[in-house]
Design a protein around this motif. Structure first.
Motif, PDB file in Angstrom:
ATOM      1  N   PHE A  15       0.988  -1.184  -0.052  1.00  0.00           N
ATOM      2  CA  PHE A  15      -0.098  -0.132  -0.047  1.00  0.00           C
ATOM      3  C   PHE A  15       0.844   1.249   0.129  1.00  0.00           C
ATOM      4  O   PHE A  15       1.105   1.728  -1.235  1.00  0.00           O
ATOM      5  CB  PHE A  15      -0.970  -0.047   1.130  1.00  0.00           C
ATOM      6  CG  PHE A  15      -1.898   1.311   1.124  1.00  0.00           C
ATOM      7  CD1 PHE A  15      -2.634   1.560   0.112  1.00  0.00           C
ATOM      8  CD2 PHE A  15      -1.894   2.056   2.295  1.00  0.00           C
ATOM      9  CE1 PHE A  15      -3.564   2.704   0.254  1.00  0.00           C
ATOM     10  CE2 PHE A  15      -2.529   3.233   2.479  1.00  0.00           C
ATOM     11  CZ  PHE A  15      -3.405   3.407   1.288  1.00  0.00           C
ATOM     12  N   ILE A  16       1.289   1.611   1.181  1.00  0.00           N
ATOM     13  CA  ILE A  16       2.339   2.716   1.072  1.00  0.00           C
ATOM     14  C   ILE A  16       3.441   2.154   2.200  1.00  0.00           C
ATOM     15  O   ILE A  16       3.087   1.983   3.434  1.00  0.00           O
ATOM     16  CB  ILE A  16       1.769   4.040   1.773  1.00  0.00           C
ATOM     17  CG1 ILE A  16       0.692   4.614   0.780  1.00  0.00           C
ATOM     18  CG2 ILE A  16       2.937   5.055   1.896  1.00  0.00           C
ATOM     19  CD1 ILE A  16       0.011   5.920   1.238  1.00  0.00           C
ATOM     20  N   ALA A  17       4.724   1.918   1.785  1.00  0.00           N
ATOM     21  CA  ALA A  17       5.717   1.494   2.572  1.00  0.00           C
ATOM     22  C   ALA A  17       6.503   2.293   3.353  1.00  0.00           C
ATOM     23  O   ALA A  17       7.621   2.080   3.756  1.00  0.00           O
ATOM     24  CB  ALA A  17       6.815   0.567   1.619  1.00  0.00           C
ATOM     25  N   GLY A  18       5.888   3.712   3.732  1.00  0.00           N
ATOM     26  CA  GLY A  18       6.517   4.655   4.371  1.00  0.00           C
ATOM     27  C   GLY A  18       7.051   5.958   3.565  1.00  0.00           C
ATOM     28  O   GLY A  18       6.653   5.921   2.372  1.00  0.00           O
ATOM     29  N   LEU A  34       3.464   0.759   6.425  1.00  0.00           N
ATOM     30  CA  LEU A  34       4.280   1.142   7.207  1.00  0.00           C
ATOM     31  C   LEU A  34       4.517   2.756   7.362  1.00  0.00           C
ATOM     32  O   LEU A  34       4.471   3.531   6.551  1.00  0.00           O
ATOM     33  CB  LEU A  34       5.750   0.699   6.915  1.00  0.00           C
ATOM     34  CG  LEU A  34       5.781  -0.874   6.700  1.00  0.00           C
ATOM     35  CD1 LEU A  34       7.276  -1.218   6.322  1.00  0.00           C
ATOM     36  CD2 LEU A  34       5.178  -1.767   7.674  1.00  0.00           C
ATOM     37  N   GLY A  35       4.770   3.338   8.705  1.00  0.00           N
ATOM     38  CA  GLY A  35       5.064   4.443   8.736  1.00  0.00           C
ATOM     39  C   GLY A  35       4.296   5.450   8.259  1.00  0.00           C
ATOM     40  O   GLY A  35       3.104   5.548   8.824  1.00  0.00           O
ATOM     41  N   PRO A  41       7.713   1.984  12.316  1.00  0.00           N
ATOM     42  CA  PRO A  41       9.100   1.362  12.568  1.00  0.00           C
ATOM     43  C   PRO A  41       9.919   2.775  12.926  1.00  0.00           C
ATOM     44  O   PRO A  41      11.017   2.303  13.259  1.00  0.00           O
ATOM     45  CB  PRO A  41       9.473   0.736  11.110  1.00  0.00           C
ATOM     46  CG  PRO A  41       8.674   1.411  10.212  1.00  0.00           C
ATOM     47  CD  PRO A  41       7.261   1.870  11.020  1.00  0.00           C
ATOM     48  N   GLU A  42       9.496   3.463  12.956  1.00  0.00           N
ATOM     49  CA  GLU A  42      10.295   4.910  13.241  1.00  0.00           C
ATOM     50  C   GLU A  42      11.393   4.905  14.292  1.00  0.00           C
ATOM     51  O   GLU A  42      12.413   5.269  14.314  1.00  0.00           O
ATOM     52  CB  GLU A  42       9.239   6.381  13.114  1.00  0.00           C
ATOM     53  CG  GLU A  42       8.860   6.595  11.947  1.00  0.00           C
ATOM     54  CD  GLU A  42       7.560   6.035  11.438  1.00  0.00           C
ATOM     55  OE1 GLU A  42       6.704   6.376  10.484  1.00  0.00           O
ATOM     56  OE2 GLU A  42       7.185   5.101  12.235  1.00  0.00           O
ATOM     57  N   THR A  43      10.747   4.515  15.588  1.00  0.00           N
ATOM     58  CA  THR A  43      11.475   4.455  16.690  1.00  0.00           C
ATOM     59  C   THR A  43      12.853   3.670  16.606  1.00  0.00           C
ATOM     60  O   THR A  43      13.787   3.943  17.090  1.00  0.00           O
ATOM     61  CB  THR A  43      10.858   4.045  17.973  1.00  0.00           C
ATOM     62  OG1 THR A  43      10.348   2.864  17.712  1.00  0.00           O
ATOM     63  CG2 THR A  43       9.844   5.154  18.372  1.00  0.00           C
ATOM     64  N   GLU A  57       5.787  -3.255  16.827  1.00  0.00           N
ATOM     65  CA  GLU A  57       5.268  -4.591  16.185  1.00  0.00           C
ATOM     66  C   GLU A  57       4.481  -4.370  14.870  1.00  0.00           C
ATOM     67  O   GLU A  57       3.726  -3.563  14.603  1.00  0.00           O
ATOM     68  CB  GLU A  57       4.560  -5.247  17.233  1.00  0.00           C
ATOM     69  CG  GLU A  57       5.244  -5.755  18.364  1.00  0.00           C
ATOM     70  CD  GLU A  57       4.467  -6.786  19.287  1.00  0.00           C
ATOM     71  OE1 GLU A  57       4.810  -7.475  19.724  1.00  0.00           O
ATOM     72  OE2 GLU A  57       3.183  -6.382  19.289  1.00  0.00           O
ATOM     73  N   GLN A  58       4.411  -5.333  13.926  1.00  0.00           N
ATOM     74  CA  GLN A  58       3.922  -5.404  12.867  1.00  0.00           C
ATOM     75  C   GLN A  58       2.571  -6.346  13.010  1.00  0.00           C
ATOM     76  O   GLN A  58       2.695  -7.284  13.521  1.00  0.00           O
ATOM     77  CB  GLN A  58       4.719  -5.854  11.560  1.00  0.00           C
ATOM     78  CG  GLN A  58       3.966  -6.013  10.325  1.00  0.00           C
ATOM     79  CD  GLN A  58       4.487  -6.334   8.879  1.00  0.00           C
ATOM     80  OE1 GLN A  58       4.272  -7.323   8.190  1.00  0.00           O
ATOM     81  NE2 GLN A  58       5.895  -5.535   8.968  1.00  0.00           N
ATOM     82  N   ILE A  59       1.489  -5.702  12.636  1.00  0.00           N
ATOM     83  CA  ILE A  59       0.062  -6.474  12.821  1.00  0.00           C
ATOM     84  C   ILE A  59      -0.632  -6.840  11.486  1.00  0.00           C
ATOM     85  O   ILE A  59      -0.306  -5.877  10.592  1.00  0.00           O
ATOM     86  CB  ILE A  59      -0.585  -5.518  13.855  1.00  0.00           C
ATOM     87  CG1 ILE A  59      -1.121  -4.238  13.303  1.00  0.00           C
ATOM     88  CG2 ILE A  59       0.005  -5.431  15.098  1.00  0.00           C
ATOM     89  CD1 ILE A  59      -1.968  -3.478  13.984  1.00  0.00           C
ATOM     90  N   ASP A  60      -1.288  -7.693  11.427  1.00  0.00           N
ATOM     91  CA  ASP A  60      -1.961  -8.045  10.526  1.00  0.00           C
ATOM     92  C   ASP A  60      -3.364  -7.001  10.204  1.00  0.00           C
ATOM     93  O   ASP A  60      -3.703  -6.558  11.205  1.00  0.00           O
ATOM     94  CB  ASP A  60      -2.246  -9.722  10.198  1.00  0.00           C
ATOM     95  CG  ASP A  60      -2.870 -10.336  11.219  1.00  0.00           C
ATOM     96  OD1 ASP A  60      -3.756  -9.473  12.203  1.00  0.00           O
ATOM     97  OD2 ASP A  60      -3.059 -11.461  11.426  1.00  0.00           O
ATOM     98  N   ALA A  61      -4.147  -7.584   9.397  1.00  0.00           N
ATOM     99  CA  ALA A  61      -5.665  -6.999   9.100  1.00  0.00           C
ATOM    100  C   ALA A  61      -6.486  -7.204  10.281  1.00  0.00           C
ATOM    101  O   ALA A  61      -7.406  -6.326  10.563  1.00  0.00           O
ATOM    102  CB  ALA A  61      -6.292  -7.461   7.623  1.00  0.00           C
ATOM    103  N   ASP A  62      -6.381  -8.388  10.504  1.00  0.00           N
ATOM    104  CA  ASP A  62      -7.517  -9.172  11.811  1.00  0.00           C
ATOM    105  C   ASP A  62      -7.122  -7.988  13.006  1.00  0.00           C
ATOM    106  O   ASP A  62      -8.019  -7.388  13.675  1.00  0.00           O
ATOM    107  CB  ASP A  62      -7.364 -10.337  11.861  1.00  0.00           C
ATOM    108  CG  ASP A  62      -8.070 -11.261  10.971  1.00  0.00           C
ATOM    109  OD1 ASP A  62      -8.924 -10.664  10.060  1.00  0.00           O
ATOM    110  OD2 ASP A  62      -7.859 -12.314  10.682  1.00  0.00           O
TER     111      ASP A  62
END
Length: 278
Positions: A74-77, A121-122, A145-147, A178-183
């Motif tokens: 979608f948009i990777a940052g 992301l971001g 992921p910015e920090t 943490e990366q989270i999924d759609a659910d």
């Protein structure tokens, strides 16, 4: 200004539904750099223009882009690579520009939707905060992921995320990364609906656009303005904003059109609303 000026965002206009779709497809991973920021600024100017010829009541941003390895995007940052060689002053000014753009997108006088079907992301996750309604497809993934890069989500991430998902979830996303999924995004309230894929998401948006185009554009804009401006304010201030929005509908003549057209509206017909837009 015309839709041709928005070419970097790959706009597609569904004039019958008054729906403008942006199908992002640029760079390596739809990363947001200076060129895209300028295009989004032109988009805002186009939609905000009361003299605009084309009626638009709904905006949708999505993407069918995939990486070389087949990963949905979608948009990777933000485009961090373009900042190589920039000094701190230029970096700060650039992020201020991003923040101002996000605030402007949030206040657009139309219904604004995003359909994420991939890596978000971001900047991409922050973009979801500018929309009025967000959908996530099966392959959507979200993270801040910015920090881990020695910065923070500076385009409304700290300012708005907690109001949507609560402080605990916002701190988890922003601090831990943490990366989270759609659910999981749906569970915590980062998005409002789940769909299978982009096509299913667009079908849902088209259904909403069908309903939106039958309503007064000015009334939609007035409702959105009063609601957003009232967030976090005392009850008296919220009621004052509501009163001003209602009276704006009356003073513009839209309320009179609605009264005169009540019978045809009940039959599912669309009255000839005025040209007031936001």
């Amino acid at each position: 200004m015309t839709l041709d000026d928005l070419a970097p965002l790959h706009p597609r206009l569904d004039a019958e539904r008054q729906l403008l779709v942006l199908e992002l497809d640029h760079g390596k991973a739809n990363e947001m750099g200076s060129e895209q920021l300028a295009a989004f600024e032109r988009l805002c100017a186009y939609i905000e223009d009361p003299a605009r010829e084309q009626a638009i009541t709904c905006l949708c941003t999505t993407s069918r882009r995939r990486s070389a390895r087949g990963k949905a995007l979608f948009i990777a940052g933000a485009n961090v690579t373009e900042r190589v060689g920039w000094d701190d002053t230029r970096v700060k000014a650039h992020v201020i520009r991003q923040r101002q753009l996000m605030q402007r997108l949030r206040r657009l006088p139309i219904f604004n939707v995003a359909v994420s079907a991939g890596v978000t992301l971001g900047w991409g996750a922050e973009y979801m905060l500018t929309t009025d309604y967000s959908l996530a497809a099966d392959e959507a993934r979200f993270a801040l992921p910015e920090t881990g890069l020695g910065i923070i989500p500076g385009a409304r991430g700290t300012a708005e995320l907690a109001s949507l998902v609560g402080p605990a979830q916002a701190l988890r996303l922003g601090c831990v990364g943490e990366q989270i999924d759609a659910d999981e995004a749906l569970r915590i309230g980062l998005v409002q609906e789940r769909v299978a894929d982009v096509d299913a998401g667009l079908a849902r948006v088209e259904a909403m656009a069908e309903q939106l185009r039958r309503r007064s554009p000015l009334a939609i804009a007035a409702f959105k303005h009063a609601l957003l401006e009232g967030l976090g304010r005392a009850e008296a201030e919220r009621l004052a904003l509501e009163a001003a929005a209602y009276e704006r509908c009356v003073d513009s003549g839209e309320a009179a059109i609605g009264r005169a057209s009540f019978a045809e509206i009940r039959e599912g017909k669309t009255p000839a609303w005025g040209r007031h837009r936001g």
